[in-house]
Design a protein around this motif. Sequence first.
Motif, PDB file in Angstrom:
ATOM      1  N   ILE A 313      39.313  36.086  36.344  1.00 22.59           N
ATOM      2  CA  ILE A 313      38.480  37.120  35.734  1.00 22.59           C
ATOM      3  C   ILE A 313      37.046  36.926  36.200  1.00 22.59           C
ATOM      4  N   LYS A 314      36.413  37.990  36.610  1.00 19.43           N
ATOM      5  CA  LYS A 314      35.000  37.952  36.965  1.00 19.43           C
ATOM      6  C   LYS A 314      34.189  38.606  35.856  1.00 19.43           C
ATOM      7  N   SER A 315      32.917  38.232  35.756  1.00 18.79           N
ATOM      8  CA  SER A 315      32.089  38.795  34.693  1.00 18.79           C
ATOM      9  C   SER A 315      32.004  40.311  34.810  1.00 18.79           C
ATOM     10  N   CYS A 316      31.975  40.825  36.048  1.00 15.31           N
ATOM     11  CA  CYS A 316      31.926  42.279  36.230  1.00 15.31           C
ATOM     12  C   CYS A 316      33.212  42.946  35.736  1.00 15.31           C
ATOM     13  N   ASP A 317      34.350  42.261  35.919  1.00 17.79           N
ATOM     14  CA  ASP A 317      35.621  42.793  35.412  1.00 17.79           C
ATOM     15  C   ASP A 317      35.586  42.904  33.892  1.00 17.79           C
ATOM     16  N   LEU A 318      35.094  41.854  33.250  1.00 20.64           N
ATOM     17  CA  LEU A 318      34.998  41.863  31.797  1.00 20.64           C
ATOM     18  C   LEU A 318      34.069  42.970  31.322  1.00 20.64           C
ATOM     19  N   ARG A 321      35.753  46.377  31.697  1.00 20.50           N
ATOM     20  CA  ARG A 321      36.833  46.611  30.729  1.00 20.50           C
ATOM     21  C   ARG A 321      36.282  46.868  29.335  1.00 20.50           C
ATOM     22  N   LEU A 322      35.248  46.132  28.941  1.00 17.00           N
ATOM     23  CA  LEU A 322      34.674  46.359  27.612  1.00 17.00           C
ATOM     24  C   LEU A 322      34.058  47.745  27.499  1.00 17.00           C
ATOM     25  N   ALA A 323      33.575  48.272  28.614  1.00 15.54           N
ATOM     26  CA  ALA A 323      32.950  49.599  28.588  1.00 15.54           C
ATOM     27  C   ALA A 323      33.983  50.723  28.565  1.00 15.54           C
ATOM     28  N   GLU A 324      35.183  50.443  29.047  1.00  9.90           N
ATOM     29  CA  GLU A 324      36.245  51.454  29.051  1.00  9.90           C
ATOM     30  C   GLU A 324      36.796  51.679  27.646  1.00  9.90           C
ATOM     31  N   VAL A 325      37.293  52.902  27.442  1.00  9.07           N
ATOM     32  CA  VAL A 325      38.047  53.198  26.223  1.00  9.07           C
ATOM     33  C   VAL A 325      39.394  53.768  26.654  1.00  9.07           C
ATOM     34  N   ARG A 349      26.677  40.387  36.608  1.00  9.28           N
ATOM     35  CA  ARG A 349      26.439  40.499  38.054  1.00  9.28           C
ATOM     36  C   ARG A 349      27.382  39.508  38.738  1.00  9.28           C
ATOM     37  N   ASP A 350      26.898  38.820  39.747  1.00  7.29           N
ATOM     38  CA  ASP A 350      27.728  37.801  40.392  1.00  7.29           C
ATOM     39  C   ASP A 350      27.527  36.466  39.687  1.00  7.29           C
TER      40      ASP A 350
END
Length: 386
Positions: A313-318, A321-325, A349-350
């Motif tokens: 898991i990358k921070s950008c992935d997290l 996903r949290l922003a998606e509904v 970010r990275d």
Amino acid sequence: MYSNHTSSIITNAQDVRIVDFRSDTVSLPTASMRRAIYEATVGDDVYGEDPTVKELEIRSAKMFGKEAALFVPTGTMANLLAVMVHCSRRGSEAIVGDKAHVFLYEQGGAAQIAGVLLNTIQNLPDGTFCLNQLKNKFRGLDVHEPHTSLVLVENTHNMCGGKVLPLQWLEDLAKICKENSAKIHMDGARVFNAAEFLNVPISRVVRDVDSVCYCLSKGLACPVGSVLIGTEDFIKDAHRLRKALGGGMRQVGFLAAAGLCALDEIVPMLKDDHVRTRQIAESIHKLNSSLISVDLDNLHTNILLVQILNNKIKSCDLSERLAEVKMKELDDGLVDSSGRGISVKISARDWAFARIVVYTNVTDDEVNLAIRKIAYVVEEYQQNLK
């Protein structure tokens, strides 16, 4: 009920409740702040005729226990002005932590515009750096070396997770800098949060530094502005250089009025931001997840770093996903009181972490919604990674 039935992702903004933790820069002026802006008495500040700007500057200097202050458009300009004044000789050097905002996120303005070399020193996890290492950093005795004129510190320290610099460390730092004829500037964008954490007056936090700036447009909810503070001579020089950088402003009292309102109303409420940040941190800690964690014991203020523990898991992935509904979230009852899905925005970010920042507009209800969404997404990740 929802306009987008065919997709697994809800895209209609009306069906989504957004909780925005990306930064306290997204904070919005309060109703009383908007009134203060509308009713402000103004004048031409380049001529020194704006009474509201003068009031903000005088009040800021007094609060910080310094001689004078200067209203500027941004914290980046405030920091650059401090470097330019303290390092007036081109080819000078300033020592700065390697995780400092001045070094990472201000385009190298010290070198680009001021002709000042930034020499980095490793930041420790608490936002400080080793003072013994610092002693060996000062240069200028040899004709081949630049002259070290300034040490820059950040308080609270953003990329170290909103950490507050210890008062004793600042006092020890000041002694070393004095012995080496170097000045200290504090990037105090969130320095009021430091005073709240330490439960001391702001003047005590900045006692041992030569100059400091604080930001009005982050956790203090103002639309624009920072204030640079120091001695009368320092501010006189900074005022002149501000004009060269394009920072001379006219009827800026409209913005200064928001700053005065923030000092009265927002600063006393910063403790609530800290409490809400801790609530989120405690909820993540209680998940006891193998995917993410927080350093609950070392949480100081309104910035929470969420460490990513699984390399899948990358921070950008997290963050994405949290922003998606998703439609499934609605079916599972992950909605607000109006039946809307929950979108949580965080900063990523990275990095090996994601960042959550709480500010005055964040409500208890939004905190609870975010806690639910984070727990849901973590459980979803755990199921998918099995």
